[in-house]
Design a protein around this motif. Sequence first.
Motif, short mmCIF file in Angstrom:
data_model
loop_
_atom_site.label_atom_id
_atom_site.label_comp_id
_atom_site.label_asym_id
_atom_site.label_seq_id
_atom_site.Cartn_x
_atom_site.Cartn_y
_atom_site.Cartn_z
N SER A 57 0.83 -1.21 0.00
CA SER A 57 0.00 0.00 0.00
C SER A 57 0.86 1.26 0.00
N SER A 58 2.07 1.16 0.53
CA SER A 58 2.98 2.32 0.55
C SER A 58 3.44 2.70 -0.85
N ALA A 59 3.48 1.70 -1.76
CA ALA A 59 3.93 1.96 -3.13
C ALA A 59 2.78 2.22 -4.09
N TYR A 60 1.57 2.03 -3.64
CA TYR A 60 0.41 2.12 -4.53
C TYR A 60 0.10 3.58 -4.88
N CYS A 61 -0.23 3.80 -6.15
CA CYS A 61 -0.61 5.14 -6.61
C CYS A 61 -1.77 5.01 -7.59
N ASP A 62 -2.69 5.98 -7.52
CA ASP A 62 -3.79 6.04 -8.48
C ASP A 62 -4.15 7.51 -8.68
N ASP A 63 -5.20 7.75 -9.46
CA ASP A 63 -5.59 9.14 -9.76
C ASP A 63 -5.97 9.91 -8.51
N THR A 64 -6.62 9.24 -7.56
CA THR A 64 -7.02 9.90 -6.32
C THR A 64 -5.81 10.35 -5.52
N GLY A 70 -0.76 12.78 -2.52
CA GLY A 70 -0.33 11.73 -1.61
C GLY A 70 1.11 11.29 -1.84
N LEU A 71 1.74 10.84 -0.77
CA LEU A 71 3.13 10.41 -0.83
C LEU A 71 3.25 8.93 -1.15
N ILE A 72 4.30 8.57 -1.86
CA ILE A 72 4.73 7.18 -1.94
C ILE A 72 5.67 6.97 -0.76
N ALA A 73 5.27 6.11 0.16
CA ALA A 73 5.95 6.02 1.45
C ALA A 73 7.25 5.22 1.40
N LEU A 74 7.52 4.52 0.30
CA LEU A 74 8.80 3.83 0.17
C LEU A 74 9.89 4.86 -0.09
N SER A 75 11.10 4.54 0.30
CA SER A 75 12.19 5.49 0.11
C SER A 75 13.53 4.78 0.08
N ALA A 76 14.55 5.50 -0.36
CA ALA A 76 15.94 5.04 -0.31
C ALA A 76 16.77 6.20 0.19
N ASN A 77 17.95 5.91 0.67
CA ASN A 77 18.81 6.94 1.26
C ASN A 77 19.79 7.50 0.24
N LEU A 78 20.01 8.82 0.31
CA LEU A 78 21.02 9.47 -0.52
C LEU A 78 22.20 9.85 0.36
N TYR A 79 23.39 9.48 -0.10
CA TYR A 79 24.62 9.75 0.66
C TYR A 79 25.53 10.67 -0.13
N CYS A 80 26.29 11.47 0.58
CA CYS A 80 27.35 12.26 -0.04
C CYS A 80 28.63 11.44 0.11
N ARG A 81 29.15 10.91 -1.01
CA ARG A 81 30.28 10.00 -0.96
C ARG A 81 31.62 10.68 -1.22
N GLU A 82 31.61 11.83 -1.88
CA GLU A 82 32.85 12.57 -2.11
C GLU A 82 32.59 14.06 -1.94
N GLY A 83 33.47 14.73 -1.21
CA GLY A 83 33.37 16.17 -1.02
C GLY A 83 32.83 16.57 0.34
N CYS A 84 32.18 15.66 1.05
CA CYS A 84 31.58 15.97 2.35
C CYS A 84 32.45 15.47 3.49
N ASN A 85 32.21 16.04 4.65
CA ASN A 85 32.97 15.65 5.84
C ASN A 85 32.43 14.37 6.46
N SER A 86 31.20 14.01 6.10
CA SER A 86 30.56 12.84 6.66
C SER A 86 29.99 11.99 5.54
N THR A 87 29.95 10.68 5.75
CA THR A 87 29.37 9.77 4.75
C THR A 87 27.98 9.30 5.18
N MET A 93 14.81 9.61 0.09
CA MET A 93 14.23 10.04 -1.18
C MET A 93 12.78 9.62 -1.27
N ARG A 94 11.94 10.33 -0.59
CA ARG A 94 10.50 10.05 -0.57
C ARG A 94 9.77 11.21 -1.22
N GLY A 95 8.79 10.91 -2.07
CA GLY A 95 8.14 12.00 -2.79
C GLY A 95 6.67 11.77 -3.07
N LYS A 96 6.03 12.82 -3.60
CA LYS A 96 4.62 12.75 -3.97
C LYS A 96 4.43 11.90 -5.22
#
Length: 204
Positions: A57-64, A70-87, A93-96
């Motif tokens: 149901s988190s991945a489901y989308c329709d016209d309504t 409404g949001l698609i509740a599934l997500s993945a993580n974005l990391y800064c791998r070069e140039g940042c002080n932390s990894t 990455m969650r969106g409408k």
Amino acid sequence: MLNMGVPLSLSLSFVWLLLSFANCSHFRGGSISWKPTSNPSQIEISHQMAWRRSYSSSAYCDDTKIANGGLIALSANLYCREGCNSTSSISTMRGKCIAFSTGEDWSLGEGSFLFTVPTPGIQYTFRLEGCCWQSLSNGASSGTMRMTLTADLQPRSDTGVINSSPVVTMTPVVRLLAGCQHSLRIPGTSMHWIADLGKSKRNI
């Protein structure tokens, strides 16, 4: 039914994957793009992520869901791998939900966020990581999903401004006949390329 009111934007960030899929796992591909803001220490990172619509149901989308923002509740993580002080992860990455296909069984979500860079004017590498890609039709198993975006924040020598990602439009799933050679035409746009072309025309 195919609803594509908003085109899928894919960053030509210099790495993108076109895979032939079978029905397994839940990640269907996506895009990451970026553009500068008025603050030289900040960029806007945009993303579109496609998921198997029937996964949950988190991945489901329709016209309504689209009409209600409404949001698609599934997500993945974005990391800064070069140039940042932390990894560590800089965003989930969650969106409408903006589009879906019942026949191809995918839902597409879109979102964006502002990211403050530790050091302006250098190159950064961002990588989306998570699980799991759909299994390949040639028998390869599903595995960790990765999409890489390189953002060079050094101002151009000819314009004095920072570039932004080019954008192309296509659906999350493309079906091709196995064992054959294919040429895939992908329409793309770049605001800086358009500006350069406009200047060239004026100089002719």
